[in-house]
Design an enzyme around this catalytic site. Structure first.
Site, PDB file in Angstrom:
ATOM      1  N   GLU A 112      -1.665  -0.893   2.665  1.00  0.00           N
ATOM      2  CA  GLU A 112      -2.934  -1.595   2.955  1.00  0.00           C
ATOM      3  C   GLU A 112      -4.088  -0.940   2.182  1.00  0.00           C
ATOM      4  OE1 GLU A 112      -2.909  -4.325   4.717  1.00  0.00           O
ATOM      5  OE2 GLU A 112      -1.222  -4.171   6.103  1.00  0.00           O
TER       6      GLU A 112
HETATM    7  C1  LIG Z   1       7.049   1.210   2.926  1.00  0.00           C
HETATM    8  C2  LIG Z   1       6.113   0.423   2.072  1.00  0.00           C
HETATM    9  C3  LIG Z   1       5.861  -0.903   2.355  1.00  0.00           C
HETATM   10  C4  LIG Z   1       5.014  -1.659   1.550  1.00  0.00           C
HETATM   11  N1  LIG Z   1       4.859  -3.002   1.793  1.00  0.00           N
HETATM   12  C5  LIG Z   1       4.231  -3.770   0.867  1.00  0.00           C
HETATM   13  C6  LIG Z   1       4.250  -5.197   0.986  1.00  0.00           C
HETATM   14  O1  LIG Z   1       4.781  -5.769   1.942  1.00  0.00           O
HETATM   15  N2  LIG Z   1       3.675  -5.920  -0.002  1.00  0.00           N
HETATM   16  C7  LIG Z   1       3.070  -5.334  -1.074  1.00  0.00           C
HETATM   17  O2  LIG Z   1       2.565  -6.063  -1.927  1.00  0.00           O
HETATM   18  N3  LIG Z   1       3.014  -3.987  -1.201  1.00  0.00           N
HETATM   19  C8  LIG Z   1       3.595  -3.189  -0.265  1.00  0.00           C
HETATM   20  N4  LIG Z   1       3.595  -1.820  -0.406  1.00  0.00           N
HETATM   21  C9  LIG Z   1       2.930  -1.230  -1.546  1.00  0.00           C
HETATM   22  C10 LIG Z   1       1.689  -0.429  -1.194  1.00  0.00           C
HETATM   23  O3  LIG Z   1       0.655  -1.294  -0.843  1.00  0.00           O
HETATM   24  C11 LIG Z   1       1.371   0.465  -2.403  1.00  0.00           C
HETATM   25  O4  LIG Z   1       2.356   1.477  -2.418  1.00  0.00           O
HETATM   26  C12 LIG Z   1      -0.009   1.064  -2.337  1.00  0.00           C
HETATM   27  O5  LIG Z   1      -0.983   0.072  -2.518  1.00  0.00           O
HETATM   28  C13 LIG Z   1      -0.212   2.138  -3.400  1.00  0.00           C
HETATM   29  O6  LIG Z   1       0.199   1.715  -4.654  1.00  0.00           O
HETATM   30  P1  LIG Z   1       1.205   2.634  -5.515  1.00  0.00           P
HETATM   31  O7  LIG Z   1       2.357   2.965  -4.656  1.00  0.00           O
HETATM   32  O8  LIG Z   1       1.464   1.972  -6.790  1.00  0.00           O
HETATM   33  O9  LIG Z   1       0.401   3.971  -5.743  1.00  0.00           O
HETATM   34  P2  LIG Z   1      -0.626   4.249  -6.921  1.00  0.00           P
HETATM   35  O10 LIG Z   1      -1.588   3.148  -7.045  1.00  0.00           O
HETATM   36  O11 LIG Z   1       0.124   4.660  -8.127  1.00  0.00           O
HETATM   37  O12 LIG Z   1      -1.388   5.510  -6.331  1.00  0.00           O
HETATM   38  C14 LIG Z   1      -0.878   6.841  -6.406  1.00  0.00           C
HETATM   39  C15 LIG Z   1      -1.990   7.806  -5.988  1.00  0.00           C
HETATM   40  O13 LIG Z   1      -3.104   7.656  -6.885  1.00  0.00           O
HETATM   41  C16 LIG Z   1      -4.272   7.333  -6.162  1.00  0.00           C
HETATM   42  N5  LIG Z   1      -5.079   6.388  -6.938  1.00  0.00           N
HETATM   43  C17 LIG Z   1      -4.701   5.226  -7.514  1.00  0.00           C
HETATM   44  N6  LIG Z   1      -5.729   4.633  -8.110  1.00  0.00           N
HETATM   45  C18 LIG Z   1      -6.797   5.422  -7.919  1.00  0.00           C
HETATM   46  C19 LIG Z   1      -8.168   5.350  -8.278  1.00  0.00           C
HETATM   47  N7  LIG Z   1      -8.691   4.311  -8.927  1.00  0.00           N
HETATM   48  N8  LIG Z   1      -8.969   6.361  -7.906  1.00  0.00           N
HETATM   49  C20 LIG Z   1      -8.500   7.402  -7.212  1.00  0.00           C
HETATM   50  N9  LIG Z   1      -7.227   7.528  -6.824  1.00  0.00           N
HETATM   51  C21 LIG Z   1      -6.384   6.552  -7.174  1.00  0.00           C
HETATM   52  C22 LIG Z   1      -3.792   6.710  -4.863  1.00  0.00           C
HETATM   53  O14 LIG Z   1      -4.749   6.819  -3.840  1.00  0.00           O
HETATM   54  C23 LIG Z   1      -2.530   7.514  -4.590  1.00  0.00           C
HETATM   55  O15 LIG Z   1      -2.854   8.717  -3.958  1.00  0.00           O
HETATM   56  C24 LIG Z   1       4.374  -1.045   0.445  1.00  0.00           C
HETATM   57  C25 LIG Z   1       4.609   0.308   0.177  1.00  0.00           C
HETATM   58  C26 LIG Z   1       5.467   1.033   0.949  1.00  0.00           C
HETATM   59  C27 LIG Z   1       5.736   2.469   0.587  1.00  0.00           C
END
Ligand SMILES: Cc1cc2nc3c(=O)[nH]c(=O)nc-3n(C[C@H](O)[C@H](O)[C@H](O)COP(=O)(O)OP(=O)(O)OC[C@H]3O[C@@H](n4cnc5c(N)ncnc54)[C@H](O)[C@@H]3O)c2cc1C
Length: 597
Positions: free
Chosen positions: A406
């Site tokens: 979220e």
């Molecule tokens: C169990 C699970 C269920 C999920 N369910 C869904 C679902 O139903 N549908 C769906 O669409 N998604 C889903 N997700 C995805 C989830 O919303 C994303 O994992 C989340 O938004 C973070 O994206 P990412 O994993 O690519 O991390 P990244 O975006 O790569 O982030 C990695 C780190 O970098 C930081 N970061 C990234 N960008 C910035 C910035 N601009 N400034 C500062 N810090 C930053 C983040 O805060 C984090 O600490 C799910 C994930 C999990 C693990």
């Protein structure tokens, strides 16, 4: 029903004082709402609790879908879906209450949230009448399960950068969707996929309603996860998946807006959605600490353990207070906008957008309180906290996801500050005038107004007023010093977010305790009053630390000195005996044998 002019605007808590009678507190839920909550609790007790191990093992692929269907039979999947589409048509804050109770259901709470929130709401809020008629009745009763496909391997926090494409077919009847989605909750058993893709070289995403039977959908095995192991999470591949053009949701290029607005709901509900879990963990910790004897006595006779229990309760009390306050403010705004003539879905979306700051605060506060509580739960259980045979180990693992999905807590922190600044620039929140007033106060002689300390929370409200000045002082100066560059100074944005979160949480806890005291008398509310005081005491320290860090990061020389002096003036705590107050709260909880508030 509140009128718009009188009611508080989103983010305005930073500059406006709120009276206790103007907030909703969870003690005010009606008999009908409580009955719904009880039905939900009974469902957890009978369908989830006895099968937690089995659910998490995922050995029986039919188990979660069958439990899901039972939730549908009970109406739990259609709480906010209007009756005309087969739901119960209950209010927004009722859906917060149900999310709260379901929060105790471990993995299933993610299954539930993904279906009822991000899976169903895009259709409810953005669907055409035909789309609503076609899909909502199936989703509201659990005949179909939904999932939400936004995230991709290379597009997580930067969700609008997804590569999934939608190409119009030669006959103009279908969009062919091609791409890969990742981390999709409920994907394993979903019948309906809300899919975000880009048409041609569009800058923004477009949303589509995709039925599994359209074809061209394949998926990987279930992800092996740290926690919420019983919730289905898969990668989903779309290979020339044909989606009829009439299944586009809203307009071309409107997908990112849909994603953002739906996430606002997801965020505030996630705040509420931790509550069932944290109350359960606290109650278990109280019971364990009574039963566990060391040095000849129950471990909860030790001050170190009492202070943990009281701290868990204090933080939970604050999350409850802020979530239901925000939930009702949103609900009232929905009603007020509809009364002004806005169509129902539009009124709801606009209200949520207006309170997006509070939604982000609820998400961050709730998820961090959750992690705090499960961590202390493990600690109170000692070695047993580390054992997979006791309940804390799973709670600890399950909790961790909430700070990630979220929108990560970093993204949410940045969003909330960015939104406040943007609204101030647009003149939607009058931040600059009070910020200027605080700035001139810094160079004037401090006034020593006397406070009637015998009045409940008079001292605390005075402190709260000053804490708001801290935000205005630091936020105002940082915005002036850094201008557009402030968004690149993320560390300062995070500091400001911490100040905002603590102000909203402390104020909500105080107003709730005050309202309870007004209704039941101060003596009956003495533990809630104690928790509100403890919360404010700690919040003052946190705010001081965060603001200090921000000041030394952007201000230099004399300006820095003036700001630090102002900070000292605005962050003077009331030196209450927090140890005694915590003991009082803990002793009460131990006597009750559970989290009793
Ligand atoms: C169990 C699970 C269920 C999920 N369910 C869904 C679902 O139903 N549908 C769906 O669409 N998604 C889903 N997700 C995805 C989830 O919303 C994303 O994992 C989340 O938004 C973070 O994206 P990412 O994993 O690519 O991390 P990244 O975006 O790569 O982030 C990695 C780190 O970098 C930081 N970061 C990234 N960008 C910035 C910035 N601009 N400034 C500062 N810090 C930053 C983040 O805060 C984090 O600490 C799910 C994930 C999990 C693990």
């Amino acid at each position: 029903m509140a009128t718009i002019s009188k009611s508080i605007q989103g983010g305005e808590f930073l500059i406006r004082d709120t009276e206790a009678q103007d907030i909703f507190i969870p003690e005010e839920f009606t008999e009908e709402q409580r009955m719904m909550a009880q039905a939900c609790q009974d469902f957890i007790d009978t369908e989830i609790e006895p099968r937690v191990e089995e659910i998490d093992s995922m050995k029986n692929p039919d188990l979660v879908p069958s439990i899901f269907k039972k939730a549908g039979d009970l109406g739990l999947l259609g709480i906010t879906v209007p009756e005309e589409y087969g739901g119960l048509g209950m209010s927004f804050n009722t859906s917060m209450l149900i999310a709260d109770i379901i929060g105790a259901a471990g993995s299933f709470s993610t299954t539930y949230g993904a279906h009822t929130g991000i899976g169903t709401l895009p259709i409810l809020y953005y669907g055409t009448e035909e789309q609503k008629q076609k899909y909502l009745p199936k989703l509201a009763v659990g005949e179909w399960a939904a999932c939400y496909c936004l995230t991709e391997p290379d597009a997580g926090s930067d969700a609008n950068s997804g590569k999934t494409k939608a190409t119009l077919s030669a006959d103009g009847k279908h969009y062919l969707i091609n791409g890969q989605k990742m981390w999709i909750s409920n994907a394993g058993f979903a019948d309906l996929f809300i899919v975000f893709a880009k048409i041609e070289e569009d800058k923004n995403l477009t949303a589509f309603i995709v039925e599994k039977t359209f074809g061209g959908i394949t998926m990987n095995e279930e992800e092996k996860k740290l926690g919420i192991k019983g919730s289905s999470t898969r990668q989903v591949f779309f290979n020339d998946c044909p989606v009829p053009v009439e299944n586009m949701l809203s307009e071309r290029g409107n997908g990112f807006k849909i994603a953002v607005n739906i996430l606002n709901i997801g965020r505030v509900k996630l705040g509420a959605g931790v509550l069932g879990g944290v109350r359960g963990v606290t109650s278990l910790s109280i019971k364990y600490s009574t039963d566990r004897k060391q040095f000849g006595v129950s471990i909860n006779t030790f001050g170190a353990i009492k202070s943990k229990l009281a701290e868990m309760a204090t933080k939970i009390f604050a999350t409850e207070s802020l979530c239901y306050r925000a939930g009702q403010d949103i609900e009232d705004r929905m009603g007020a906008l509809a009364a002004e003539g806005l169509p129902d879905a539009e009124a709801k979306l606009k209200a949520l957008e207006q309170f997006a700051i509070e939604c982000a605060i609820a998400k961050v506060h709730g998820s961090e309180v959750l992690d705090y509580v499960v961590d202390q739960g493990v600690q109170i259980y000692g070695g047993m906290g580390y054992s997979a045979d006791a309940p804390m180990e799973r709670a600890y693992r399950d909790a961790r996801i909430s700070r990630i999905y979220e929108g990560t807590n970093e993204i949410n922190r940045m969003l909330m500050v960015g939104m406040v600044l943007k609204r101030a620039m647009k003149g939607e929140i009058n931040l600059f005038e009070p910020a200027m007033a605080v700035a001139s106060e810094l160079t004037s002689v401090p006034s020593f107004e006397s406070i009637d300390a015998s009045e409940l929370f008079a001292v605390e409200k005075d402190i709260l007023k000053k804490l708001k000045k801290v935000f205005l002082m630091v936020g105002g100066k940082a915005a002036m010093a850094l201008q557009d560059r402030i968004e690149d100074e993320q560390e300062i944005m995070m500091n400001l977010a911490d100040v905002m979160i603590e102000i909203y949480a402390a104020e909500s806890a105080i107003l709730r305790a005050e309202k309870i005291a007004m209704k039941n008398g101060e003596d009956s509310a003495k533990n809630q009053i104690a928790m509100a005081k403890i919360y404010l005491y700690e919040a003052t320290d946190k705010i001081e630390a965060a603001a200090k860090e921000a000041i030394v990061s952007f201000a230099k020389g004399d300006e820095q000195k003036v700001l630090l002096m102002g900070l000292k003036r605005f962050t003077k705590p009331d030196f209450i005996n927090v140890k005694e107050l915590r003991r009082q709260v803990a002793d009460y909880m131990i006597a009750q044998g559970k989290y009793p508030f």
